[in-house]
Design a protein around this motif. Structure first.
Motif, mmCIF file in Angstrom:
data_model
loop_
_atom_site.group_PDB
_atom_site.id
_atom_site.type_symbol
_atom_site.label_atom_id
_atom_site.label_comp_id
_atom_site.label_asym_id
_atom_site.label_seq_id
_atom_site.Cartn_x
_atom_site.Cartn_y
_atom_site.Cartn_z
ATOM 1 N N GLU A 49 0.822 -1.206 0.000
ATOM 2 C CA GLU A 49 0.000 0.000 0.000
ATOM 3 C C GLU A 49 0.860 1.261 0.000
ATOM 4 O O GLU A 49 0.559 2.228 -0.699
ATOM 5 C CB GLU A 49 -0.949 -0.016 1.203
ATOM 6 C CG GLU A 49 -2.010 -1.103 1.091
ATOM 7 C CD GLU A 49 -2.766 -1.344 2.379
ATOM 8 O OE1 GLU A 49 -3.917 -1.826 2.292
ATOM 9 O OE2 GLU A 49 -2.224 -1.071 3.470
ATOM 10 N N PHE A 102 -4.816 12.727 -5.658
ATOM 11 C CA PHE A 102 -5.326 12.042 -4.474
ATOM 12 C C PHE A 102 -6.750 11.523 -4.722
ATOM 13 O O PHE A 102 -7.071 10.381 -4.388
ATOM 14 C CB PHE A 102 -5.289 12.976 -3.260
ATOM 15 C CG PHE A 102 -5.652 12.309 -1.968
ATOM 16 C CD1 PHE A 102 -4.816 11.367 -1.394
ATOM 17 C CD2 PHE A 102 -6.835 12.631 -1.325
ATOM 18 C CE1 PHE A 102 -5.153 10.750 -0.197
ATOM 19 C CE2 PHE A 102 -7.182 12.019 -0.125
ATOM 20 C CZ PHE A 102 -6.342 11.077 0.437
ATOM 21 N N GLN A 103 -7.586 12.338 -5.332
ATOM 22 C CA GLN A 103 -8.950 11.906 -5.631
ATOM 23 C C GLN A 103 -8.955 10.740 -6.624
ATOM 24 O O GLN A 103 -9.711 9.777 -6.453
ATOM 25 C CB GLN A 103 -9.772 13.081 -6.170
ATOM 26 C CG GLN A 103 -10.089 14.099 -5.099
ATOM 27 C CD GLN A 103 -10.748 15.360 -5.645
ATOM 28 O OE1 GLN A 103 -10.629 15.687 -6.819
ATOM 29 N NE2 GLN A 103 -11.429 16.075 -4.766
ATOM 30 N N ILE A 128 -7.979 7.546 -4.767
ATOM 31 C CA ILE A 128 -9.066 6.994 -3.954
ATOM 32 C C ILE A 128 -10.046 6.202 -4.827
ATOM 33 O O ILE A 128 -10.537 5.148 -4.420
ATOM 34 C CB ILE A 128 -9.788 8.109 -3.165
ATOM 35 C CG1 ILE A 128 -8.866 8.629 -2.063
ATOM 36 C CG2 ILE A 128 -11.099 7.609 -2.562
ATOM 37 C CD1 ILE A 128 -9.386 9.855 -1.364
ATOM 38 N N HIS A 129 -10.306 6.696 -6.015
ATOM 39 C CA HIS A 129 -11.202 5.974 -6.925
ATOM 40 C C HIS A 129 -10.584 4.661 -7.411
ATOM 41 O O HIS A 129 -11.273 3.656 -7.549
ATOM 42 C CB HIS A 129 -11.602 6.848 -8.112
ATOM 43 C CG HIS A 129 -12.503 7.966 -7.733
ATOM 44 N ND1 HIS A 129 -13.808 7.775 -7.322
ATOM 45 C CD2 HIS A 129 -12.295 9.306 -7.676
ATOM 46 C CE1 HIS A 129 -14.361 8.937 -7.041
ATOM 47 N NE2 HIS A 129 -13.459 9.889 -7.237
ATOM 48 N N PRO A 167 -9.781 2.180 -3.514
ATOM 49 C CA PRO A 167 -10.654 2.630 -2.424
ATOM 50 C C PRO A 167 -10.277 2.065 -1.054
ATOM 51 O O PRO A 167 -10.418 2.755 -0.043
ATOM 52 C CB PRO A 167 -12.048 2.168 -2.860
ATOM 53 C CG PRO A 167 -11.836 1.172 -3.939
ATOM 54 C CD PRO A 167 -10.514 1.474 -4.553
ATOM 55 N N GLY A 180 -7.431 4.123 0.088
ATOM 56 C CA GLY A 180 -7.944 5.480 0.259
ATOM 57 C C GLY A 180 -8.735 5.648 1.544
ATOM 58 O O GLY A 180 -8.584 6.651 2.245
ATOM 59 N N VAL A 181 -9.564 4.668 1.883
ATOM 60 C CA VAL A 181 -10.353 4.748 3.121
ATOM 61 C C VAL A 181 -9.430 4.793 4.332
ATOM 62 O O VAL A 181 -9.656 5.580 5.261
ATOM 63 C CB VAL A 181 -11.349 3.565 3.216
ATOM 64 C CG1 VAL A 181 -11.916 3.426 4.617
ATOM 65 C CG2 VAL A 181 -12.465 3.736 2.203
ATOM 66 N N VAL A 200 -7.889 8.384 4.348
ATOM 67 C CA VAL A 200 -8.885 9.419 4.661
ATOM 68 C C VAL A 200 -9.307 9.322 6.127
ATOM 69 O O VAL A 200 -9.482 10.350 6.795
ATOM 70 C CB VAL A 200 -10.096 9.321 3.702
ATOM 71 C CG1 VAL A 200 -11.252 10.183 4.168
ATOM 72 C CG2 VAL A 200 -9.671 9.720 2.289
#
Length: 167
Positions: A35, A126-127, A130-131, A134, A137-138, A141
């Motif tokens: 990761e 970054f967006q 996340i897509h 995920p 990203g979770v 975030v």
């Protein structure tokens, strides 16, 4: 270009140097090696000389920074008056996370106080990350949300102390 190539540099234990560094960043601690390696593709390295401005108050808030080496001073600039230092951010600190979540301008100025290397992550990258990832990203975030919440609690305590002193 991200830092993926830096993950090839290993120490005596066979672990990558950048993975060890990134694991020390508060919002990345919970990520495993794969990761971290995946996240590192977002990072862009930027170098600053002492006194060089990273951003000024009022600039768009679109990048999160991680201090890889050196120090950053966060200051308020009031015209010709001496800047007010709000914080000194050493290696392993990060700043600018608010801009990943809301569209606002910078509320202070960031200046390198010595030769400094920053890793930068743009809001758009970054967006997209996340897509595409995920699950990772979770985790990130969630940790950033905890940090922002802690900051609000601390600010409220300081404000409460300030108002108590005035009464």
């Amino acid at each position: 270009m991200g830092l993926f190539g830096l993950f090839k540099t290993k120490d005596r234990d066979g672990k990558t140097l950048e993975a060890k560094f990134l694991r020390q960043i508060a919002f990345l601690k919970q990520l495993d090696y794969f990761e971290l390696k995946t996240f590192s593709r977002l990072l862009h390295q930027r170098e600053y000389k002492p006194g060089e401005v990273v951003f000024r108050e009022g600039y768009p808030h679109a990048v999160l920074y991680i201090v890889r080496q050196g120090n950053i001073d966060i200051v308020l600039e009031e015209g010709d008056a001496e800047p007010i230092k709000l914080a000194e951010l050493p290696e392993k600190s990060f700043f600018g996370e608010i801009g990943l979540f809301i569209d606002t301008n910078r509320t202070a100025t960031a200046i390198a106080s010595q030769p400094t290397i920053l890793f930068a992550v743009s809001k758009i990258d970054f967006q997209d990350f996340i897509h595409k990832f995920p699950r990772i990203g979770v985790k990130i975030v969630y940790e950033l949300g905890k940090r922002l919440s802690d900051n609000i609690v601390e600010t409220n305590k300081k404000l409460r102390g300030f108002t108590d002193e005035k009464e």
